[in-house]
Design a protein around this motif. Structure first.
Motif, PDB file in Angstrom:
ATOM      1  N   VAL A 197      36.729  76.644  81.731  1.00 61.67           N
ATOM      2  CA  VAL A 197      37.923  77.031  80.967  1.00 61.67           C
ATOM      3  C   VAL A 197      38.915  75.873  80.998  1.00 61.67           C
ATOM      4  N   LYS A 198      39.504  75.589  79.847  1.00 56.89           N
ATOM      5  CA  LYS A 198      40.601  74.633  79.743  1.00 56.89           C
ATOM      6  C   LYS A 198      41.832  75.396  79.282  1.00 56.89           C
ATOM      7  N   VAL A 199      42.898  75.290  80.060  1.00 56.25           N
ATOM      8  CA  VAL A 199      44.135  75.988  79.746  1.00 56.25           C
ATOM      9  C   VAL A 199      45.125  74.988  79.186  1.00 56.25           C
ATOM     10  N   GLY A 200      45.385  75.084  77.906  1.00 57.59           N
ATOM     11  CA  GLY A 200      46.379  74.256  77.242  1.00 57.59           C
ATOM     12  C   GLY A 200      47.280  75.157  76.425  1.00 57.59           C
ATOM     13  N   ILE A 201      47.537  74.776  75.180  1.00 56.62           N
ATOM     14  CA  ILE A 201      48.247  75.687  74.280  1.00 56.62           C
ATOM     15  C   ILE A 201      47.446  76.969  74.115  1.00 56.62           C
ATOM     16  N   ASP A 202      46.139  76.824  74.015  1.00 58.23           N
ATOM     17  CA  ASP A 202      45.228  77.970  73.995  1.00 58.23           C
ATOM     18  C   ASP A 202      44.389  77.954  75.265  1.00 58.23           C
TER      19      ASP A 202
ATOM     20  N   GLU B  24      31.340  84.366  88.274  1.00 57.10           N
ATOM     21  CA  GLU B  24      30.992  83.240  89.125  1.00 57.10           C
ATOM     22  C   GLU B  24      32.086  83.059  90.156  1.00 57.10           C
ATOM     23  N   CYS B  25      31.788  82.290  91.181  1.00 53.44           N
ATOM     24  CA  CYS B  25      32.835  81.823  92.077  1.00 53.44           C
ATOM     25  C   CYS B  25      33.348  80.519  91.494  1.00 53.44           C
ATOM     26  N   CYS B  26      34.590  80.522  91.046  1.00 51.39           N
ATOM     27  CA  CYS B  26      35.166  79.385  90.330  1.00 51.39           C
ATOM     28  C   CYS B  26      36.287  78.749  91.149  1.00 51.39           C
ATOM     29  N   LEU B  27      36.714  77.601  90.703  1.00 53.84           N
ATOM     30  CA  LEU B  27      37.849  76.909  91.313  1.00 53.84           C
ATOM     31  C   LEU B  27      38.806  76.534  90.197  1.00 53.84           C
ATOM     32  N   PHE B  28      40.074  76.946  90.332  1.00 57.11           N
ATOM     33  CA  PHE B  28      41.073  76.658  89.302  1.00 57.11           C
ATOM     34  C   PHE B  28      42.107  75.696  89.864  1.00 57.11           C
ATOM     35  N   PHE B  29      42.315  74.615  89.121  1.00 58.79           N
ATOM     36  CA  PHE B  29      43.301  73.624  89.537  1.00 58.79           C
ATOM     37  C   PHE B  29      43.710  72.801  88.322  1.00 58.79           C
ATOM     38  N   ASP B  30      45.008  72.550  88.222  1.00 58.56           N
ATOM     39  CA  ASP B  30      45.557  71.691  87.179  1.00 58.56           C
ATOM     40  C   ASP B  30      45.078  72.121  85.784  1.00 58.56           C
TER      41      ASP B  30
ATOM     42  N   LYS C 134      31.746  90.079  88.883  1.00 56.75           N
ATOM     43  CA  LYS C 134      33.181  89.994  88.616  1.00 56.75           C
ATOM     44  C   LYS C 134      33.679  88.579  88.875  1.00 56.75           C
ATOM     45  N   THR C 135      34.864  88.296  88.382  1.00 54.64           N
ATOM     46  CA  THR C 135      35.426  86.958  88.499  1.00 54.64           C
ATOM     47  C   THR C 135      36.004  86.745  89.896  1.00 54.64           C
ATOM     48  N   VAL C 136      35.648  85.618  90.498  1.00 51.90           N
ATOM     49  CA  VAL C 136      36.219  85.186  91.775  1.00 51.90           C
ATOM     50  C   VAL C 136      36.736  83.762  91.578  1.00 51.90           C
ATOM     51  N   ILE C 137      38.015  83.544  91.857  1.00 48.16           N
ATOM     52  CA  ILE C 137      38.627  82.235  91.637  1.00 48.16           C
ATOM     53  C   ILE C 137      39.295  81.765  92.921  1.00 48.16           C
ATOM     54  N   VAL C 138      38.969  80.561  93.347  1.00 54.69           N
ATOM     55  CA  VAL C 138      39.617  79.921  94.487  1.00 54.69           C
ATOM     56  C   VAL C 138      40.660  78.946  93.945  1.00 54.69           C
ATOM     57  N   THR C 139      41.869  78.996  94.471  1.00 55.01           N
ATOM     58  CA  THR C 139      42.912  78.072  94.023  1.00 55.01           C
ATOM     59  C   THR C 139      43.886  77.812  95.161  1.00 55.01           C
ATOM     60  N   GLY C 140      44.788  76.889  94.934  1.00 53.92           N
ATOM     61  CA  GLY C 140      45.790  76.506  95.923  1.00 53.92           C
ATOM     62  C   GLY C 140      46.783  75.569  95.272  1.00 53.92           C
TER      63      GLY C 140
ATOM     64  N   LEU D 241      49.469  81.305  88.722  1.00 57.60           N
ATOM     65  CA  LEU D 241      49.618  82.109  87.514  1.00 57.60           C
ATOM     66  C   LEU D 241      48.421  81.928  86.589  1.00 57.60           C
ATOM     67  N   GLY D 242      47.911  80.694  86.492  1.00 60.10           N
ATOM     68  CA  GLY D 242      46.726  80.464  85.672  1.00 60.10           C
ATOM     69  C   GLY D 242      45.513  81.192  86.199  1.00 60.10           C
ATOM     70  N   ALA D 243      45.323  81.169  87.530  1.00 61.35           N
ATOM     71  CA  ALA D 243      44.185  81.878  88.121  1.00 61.35           C
ATOM     72  C   ALA D 243      44.311  83.378  87.907  1.00 61.35           C
ATOM     73  N   LEU D 244      45.535  83.924  88.038  1.00 55.54           N
ATOM     74  CA  LEU D 244      45.752  85.355  87.806  1.00 55.54           C
ATOM     75  C   LEU D 244      45.448  85.740  86.362  1.00 55.54           C
ATOM     76  N   CYS D 245      45.918  84.929  85.430  1.00 52.79           N
ATOM     77  CA  CYS D 245      45.700  85.235  84.010  1.00 52.79           C
ATOM     78  C   CYS D 245      44.215  85.250  83.668  1.00 52.79           C
ATOM     79  N   ILE D 246      43.486  84.248  84.131  1.00 54.47           N
ATOM     80  CA  ILE D 246      42.053  84.182  83.822  1.00 54.47           C
ATOM     81  C   ILE D 246      41.307  85.321  84.518  1.00 54.47           C
TER      82      ILE D 246
END
Length: 667
Positions: free
Chosen positions: A288-293, A253-259, A217-223, A240-245
């Motif tokens: 993952v790249k979060v932009g318009i898409d 994987e254990c991922c890290l979401f930022f910017d 399952k997806t695990v994302i670390v953010t702050g 919000l980006g981490a929640l959406c993904i």
């Protein structure tokens, strides 16, 4: 409320450890404040819209907004898109609670500060379970319906630590605590988001990537760099980006979401203390790249190919480790003193591509430590690039027993070394061998040899894909099961003999590759339905096994195609195999990275279909691989169990019991 889950909702657990994201300003600077983050999220419509009566739920179209606006901006009449909440029972949708488990007593807020039209009931007081864990039911939050991924909503609960910690205060024991809480809640939630301070976030993400074994399952670390309490902040986008993904994609994987970027967690380092893009991954592209898409790089998503269930490494991690950074003029006495007992492992930050001073006394100090059993792994001081024995100065380190660490980050190398040295079943020789071996995608594997051509050219490229697709779609199309398919290089080049067999193709190499990939997505479903392992492996295997390699080499597109949901049926290949009893293909799909927790368009898992169809061997295989009933399975499975009890079908009840359903003892 832990009953049936709506098929258009995903459940995410947020583990809030502390950090800048939930801090408030005090005379001494930013400080954490208990309950502030949860109550702030509850009061913001973009994070919590239970009745779908805010502008975020009515701005998907002009007509929807105008209708909502004419009604005075209130959608209390339960808009048409809210049918997902009807399956949650009679309770008001804004008062749905979720079970949360923890290895320590759970802090439940005693008061609510949010001004709602109806005060929410208090969270349930925590109770201690038989295994020493604690459980409480916390009021959940739910996002508005998103336009991506079939408009799912993300329902989530916040497990807040008490006390909240600044990331600089986190210890190795806290990594074990996070992993334990993920394990306790693994079957209750679809994904996990960890809120963490940025200073040591890269260390935690790297450590969790190893501690969470056979993760599905997806695990994302953010702050955040600026807390949510400030008007201008990066906390909203990051959370919000981490929640959406986490709520819409299974990235095991254990991922890290930022910017606006999702990184592999063990590939990042913090490189800036004042920029909002505080993290970088110089040696590995973002997932993952979060932009318009939202663009997911499925080719690089790491897939566990094990048939084991998810578990965590619970041994106390070794702390007798250190990092030594070489510098011009460093003395042998300094190095020798640094490597004295009780040190068991050292991350050696070398110059450039793995070079070090060539003084004999320095090399003797390193050799003596390696001979004594100290595991020394060499990485580069450069942020970008890898350790490689290009120069003679690098070869000398190998000669004294130093292990090259490739392009691992300092944070990852330290976490990996601690993880390996903490496993009692691993010998010192095995630890040394595994340090330089990619276990969680933490270092770049050497390039594979070029693909060998098949002995049968009829099965190469586009022609091979078409041949196998036609053979599976139209059985006995020819005497030997293989139709006569000709691939030509120019329009109209087909000879009279093959005009009846197929039309000619004119493709560039790029067009051929795109066409082959598109056709393989359909071919894999046909192969699985027929339990055709040969046809399935053609879709997944990029090349034959090498003489020196016992593992199959999978296509770079396999990570995506093996979980591709056919729009015609709404099911991925594993679901098709489970429905059709394709036992052999189930094993092959799991080894190729099929996700046991993926749900089809009806919200069902492959395990549900295997149990419903009575395929006992497939049920056992899926359960062994970590599958559990989830999403819309619970209600349908309960009805199936009741029907089998009425019929007295003990064999069917045994299968459902294996799948995880509760069956009375008399059966």
């Amino acid at each position: 409320m832990d009953g049936p889950q709506s098929s258009d909702e995903s459940k995410v657990l947020i583990i809030y450890t502390g950090g800048t994201i939930g801090m408030l300003v005090s005379k001494a600077g930013y400080v954490p404040e208990p309950c502030f983050l949860t109550e702030t999220l509850r009061s913001q419509a973009r994070f919590h819209d239970p009745l779908q009566d805010t502008i975020f739920s009515h701005s998907g179209s002009v007509e929807g907004f105008r209708k909502w606006n004419v009604n005075g901006g209130s959608g209390r009449s339960s808009p048409s898109g809210s049918s997902g909440d009807s399956s949650l029972g009679a309770r008001s949708p804004q008062h749905v609670s979720l079970p949360v488990r923890s290895s320590r007593p759970i802090a439940v807020p005693s008061a609510r500060t949010v001004k709602n039209s109806q005060s929410p009931p208090p969270d349930q007081a925590p109770t201690e379970l038989l295994d020493g864990a604690y459980q409480a039911h916390l009021l959940s939050l739910v996002t508005p319906r998103l336009t991506m991924s079939n408009g799912k909503r993300v329902r989530y609960a916040v497990l807040e630590w008490n006390p909240l910690l600044d990331s600089s205060d986190l210890e190795i024991e806290d990594w074990i605590r996070i992993a334990t809480e993920i394990e306790l809640n693994y079957q209750l939630y679809d994904a996990f988001v960890i809120l963490h301070g940025t200073d040591t976030m890269a260390y935690t993400a790297s450590a969790l990537s190893f501690l969470l074994e056979d993760l599905g399952k997806t695990v994302i670390v953010t702050g955040a760099q600026i807390p949510l309490s400030q008007l201008r902040n990066d906390a909203v986008d990051n959370l919000l980006g981490a929640l959406c993904i986490a709520g819409h994609y299974i990235i095991p994987e254990c991922c890290l979401f930022f910017d606006h970027t999702l990184y592999r967690g063990n590939r990042v380092s913090k490189f800036s203390s004042h920029d909002l893009n505080a993290f970088s991954s110089p040696n590995f592209a973002p997932l993952v790249k979060v932009g318009i898409d939202i663009i997911v790089n499925w080719n690089d998503v790491f897939r566990q190919r094990s048939l084991r269930r998810f578990r965590i490494m619970k041994h106390v991690l070794t702390t007798t480790l250190a990092t030594l950074r070489l510098f011009p003029g460093i003395t042998a006495a300094t190095v020798k003193s640094f490597l004295q007992p009780p040190i068991k492992g050292v991350v050696l930050e070398t110059f450039g591509a793995g070079n070090a001073p060539q003084r004999t006394d320095l090399m003797n100090a390193l050799r003596e430590a390696c001979d004594r059993g100290v595991v020394i792994v060499a990485i580069s001081q450069c942020a970008k690039g890898a350790v490689s024995p290009t120069y003679a100065t690098g070869q000398s380190l190998l000669a004294v027993g130093v292990i090259p660490g490739g392009d691992m980050t300092p944070e990852c190398a330290l976490a990996k070394l601690s993880y390996l040295l903490s496993k009692p079943e691993l010998s010192l020789a095995k630890v040394r061998a595994l340090v330089g071996t990619p276990l969680r995608g933490e270092l770049t594997r050497s390039a594979p040899p070029p693909r060998r051509s098949s002995d049968d050219p009829a099965f190469d490229g586009v022609g091979g894909v078409l041949s196998r697709m036609i053979r599976l779609a139209i059985p006995d199309v020819s005497a030997n099961g293989v139709p006569n398919v000709t691939v030509t290089s120019a329009p109209g080049a087909a000879t009279p003999e093959d005009e009846d067999a197929t039309a000619s193709w004119s493709l560039t190499a790029k067009e051929a590759s795109i066409t082959e990939g598109a056709l393989i997505c359909f071919l894999i479903h046909l192969a699985v339905a027929a339990d055709d392992v040969e046809g399935l492996e053609y879709c997944l295997v990029a090349e034959d096994k090498d003489d020196n390699c016992s593992e199959r080499k999978y296509r770079v597109i396999a990570g995506g195609v093996v979980n591709w949901i056919n729009p015609a049926s709404g099911r991925p290949p594993l679901h098709v195999a489970a429905l059709n009893g394709s036992t052999r293909c189930v094993h092959t799909l799991l080894k190729a990275g099929a996700l046991v927790h993926l749900r089809d368009s009806l919200g069902h898992t492959a395990l549900y279909y295997a149990a419903r169809q009575g395929h006992e061997e497939i049920v056992s295989t899926l359960v062994s691989a970590g599958a559990n009933l989830g999403g819309a399975d619970s209600g349908a499975a309960s009805l199936a169990v009741q029907r089998l009890m009425w019929m007295g079908d003990t064999a069917g009840l045994r299968i459902w019991k294996t799948a995880g359903m509760t069956v009375p003892d008399q059966w």
